[in-house]
Design a protein around this motif. Structure first.
Motif, PDB file in Angstrom:
ATOM      1  N   GLU A   1     156.349  10.162 -60.142  1.00  0.00           N
ATOM      2  CA  GLU A   1     156.529   9.650 -61.490  1.00  0.00           C
ATOM      3  C   GLU A   1     155.179   9.199 -62.047  1.00  0.00           C
ATOM      4  N   PHE A   2     154.935   9.519 -63.319  1.00  0.00           N
ATOM      5  CA  PHE A   2     153.664   9.178 -63.970  1.00  0.00           C
ATOM      6  C   PHE A   2     153.938   8.527 -65.322  1.00  0.00           C
TER       7      PHE A   2
ATOM      8  N   TYR B   1     157.114  10.453 -66.936  1.00  0.00           N
ATOM      9  CA  TYR B   1     157.189  11.877 -66.652  1.00  0.00           C
ATOM     10  C   TYR B   1     157.200  12.094 -65.142  1.00  0.00           C
ATOM     11  N   VAL B   2     157.674  13.264 -64.739  1.00  0.00           N
ATOM     12  CA  VAL B   2     157.594  13.651 -63.332  1.00  0.00           C
ATOM     13  C   VAL B   2     156.751  14.909 -63.230  1.00  0.00           C
ATOM     14  N   TRP B   3     156.041  15.013 -62.119  1.00  0.00           N
ATOM     15  CA  TRP B   3     155.182  16.174 -61.866  1.00  0.00           C
ATOM     16  C   TRP B   3     155.058  16.364 -60.365  1.00  0.00           C
ATOM     17  N   GLY B   4     155.077  17.596 -59.946  1.00  0.00           N
ATOM     18  CA  GLY B   4     154.959  17.906 -58.531  1.00  0.00           C
ATOM     19  C   GLY B   4     155.387  19.338 -58.282  1.00  0.00           C
TER      20      GLY B   4
ATOM     21  N   THR C   1     144.905   4.222 -55.650  1.00  0.00           N
ATOM     22  CA  THR C   1     145.821   3.467 -56.506  1.00  0.00           C
ATOM     23  C   THR C   1     145.591   1.975 -56.286  1.00  0.00           C
ATOM     24  N   GLY C   2     145.637   1.235 -57.394  1.00  0.00           N
ATOM     25  CA  GLY C   2     145.337  -0.186 -57.346  1.00  0.00           C
ATOM     26  C   GLY C   2     143.867  -0.486 -57.525  1.00  0.00           C
TER      27      GLY C   2
ATOM     28  N   GLY D   1     154.695   3.875 -60.067  1.00  0.00           N
ATOM     29  CA  GLY D   1     154.655   2.448 -60.333  1.00  0.00           C
ATOM     30  C   GLY D   1     153.357   1.755 -59.978  1.00  0.00           C
ATOM     31  N   LYS D   2     152.436   2.464 -59.302  1.00  0.00           N
ATOM     32  CA  LYS D   2     151.164   1.869 -58.913  1.00  0.00           C
ATOM     33  C   LYS D   2     150.067   2.295 -59.884  1.00  0.00           C
ATOM     34  N   GLU D   3     149.299   1.322 -60.374  1.00  0.00           N
ATOM     35  CA  GLU D   3     148.275   1.619 -61.371  1.00  0.00           C
ATOM     36  C   GLU D   3     146.980   2.108 -60.741  1.00  0.00           C
ATOM     37  N   ILE D   4     146.318   2.997 -61.457  1.00  0.00           N
ATOM     38  CA  ILE D   4     144.950   3.387 -61.132  1.00  0.00           C
ATOM     39  C   ILE D   4     144.189   3.520 -62.447  1.00  0.00           C
TER      40      ILE D   4
END
Length: 340
Positions: A51-52, A62-65, A105-106, A144-147
């Motif tokens: 999820e993005f 959105y979802v991607w993969g 991430t983070g 859910g994790k920010e970068i």
């Protein structure tokens, strides 16, 4: 914040996105989908999707993969007018950067991005559009994790140059094949939407000897999907669905219905390859001036073999689908090394 600038080779093609760093390689379809379009229960472990969410479009998830092509209504970033300014193209660029930097991430990451454009777009306003979509800060949530990615420098080269750099340089950006410093090389980059031609002599791109042919693997998939729908109007075949099943001898409509595509696939590959060759001849009337002819790009495996039959001593590159991203990354390492 990461204590060094990360080099990212990014190849956002019409069919696939390829991105490389020193520790990761991403190869995924050039489609995203809205999370709420997948249906109840379909975002679980059965599908390979992340999820993005981008800060530029808060609240839109959105979802991607790998399995995004299974979405009922995937959102394409396929080439169109003003492609680099299109919403989904810009979002997928952000998602690709975040995905390939998944270990961070983070964190806040400073990045150098090397990417490519069709040969005829080099030096145009389109190049400036592409740079503007990449440069600057991007805040992305991945599951859910920010970068936060701070792209401090963007280098854009003609698409086929990536493959040459993948042959010329090693993973640390050092020279591994000196012959390219003297050779005249023709690069035929067969992609999903276009086939790009470039003449590179002694590592200098010949700016009066390139072309972008508006033919690629999408034309193959489109002709086959049209054939399938003529055989069974209920099949609802699309070029994207054909691509997913292209290696098979038949197109599966359902477990109860399959359509043989062996013959049409061979005929279409032959026709499209001949169309590409005819366009190449209009640009390069003779190939004797080249020391090497390289066939690369995402379409290089199926179409490249046909082109090799037509241009006997051409060399299809191994791992052709990722060669440009590999080359962009290596060139970025070269740039970083040269700046020290």
């Amino acid at each position: 914040m990461s204590n060094k600038r990360i080099v990212i080779g990014l190849d956002h093609g019409n069919g696939w996105v390829k991105a490389k760093t020193d520790s990761n390689m991403v190869v995924l379809p050039s489609y995203i989908a809205r999370k709420d379009s997948l249906g109840e229960g379909l975002t679980g472990g059965k599908l390979e999707l992340n999820e993005f969410e981008s800060s530029t479009h808060k609240g839109e998830v959105y979802v991607w993969g790998k399995d995004v092509v299974k979405a009922e209504r995937p959102l394409s970033t396929y080439g169109s007018q003003n492609r680099y300014q299109q919403k989904y193209y810009k979002l997928l660029n952000q998602f690709a950067l975040a995905k390939v930097l998944g270990n961070y991430t983070g964190d806040v990451v400073e990045a150098l991005v090397i990417t490519g454009i069709p040969s005829q777009e080099k030096g145009t306003e389109l190049e400036k559009d592409l740079e503007s979509t990449l440069r600057g800060s991007h805040l992305v949530k991945v599951d859910g994790k920010e970068i936060i990615i701070k792209v401090t420098k963007v280098v854009i080269v003609p698409q086929p140059v990536g493959t040459l750099m993948s042959q010329y340089l090693d993973n640390d950006g050092f020279v591994k094949e000196e012959s390219y410093e003297e050779d005249a090389v023709a690069v035929i980059d067969v992609g999903t939407g276009t086939t790009d031609l470039d003449h590179i002599k002694e590592l200098r791109r010949q700016t009066d000897d390139f072309d972008s042919i508006k033919i690629g693997m999408f034309d193959v998939y489109k002709k086959i999907s049209d054939f399938v729908n003529r055989q069974n109007p209920s099949a609802n075949a699309t070029p994207q669905k054909v691509e997913e099943q292209f290696e098979n001898g038949s197109y599966t409509v359902s477990k109860r219905s399959k359509i043989d595509i062996t013959g049409i696939k061979e005929d279409v590959l032959e026709t499209v390859a001949m169309d590409i060759k005819n366009s190449i001849i209009q640009r390069w009337r003779t190939w004797d001036r080249f020391d090497e002819i390289i066939i690369t790009g995402g379409g290089a495996t199926p179409l490249g073999q046909k082109l090799k039959e037509l241009i006997g001593d051409a060399t299809p590159i191994k791992e052709a689908q990722i060669a440009n991203a590999e080359g962009f990354y290596k060139y970025g390492k070269f740039i970083e090394g040269a700046s020290k």
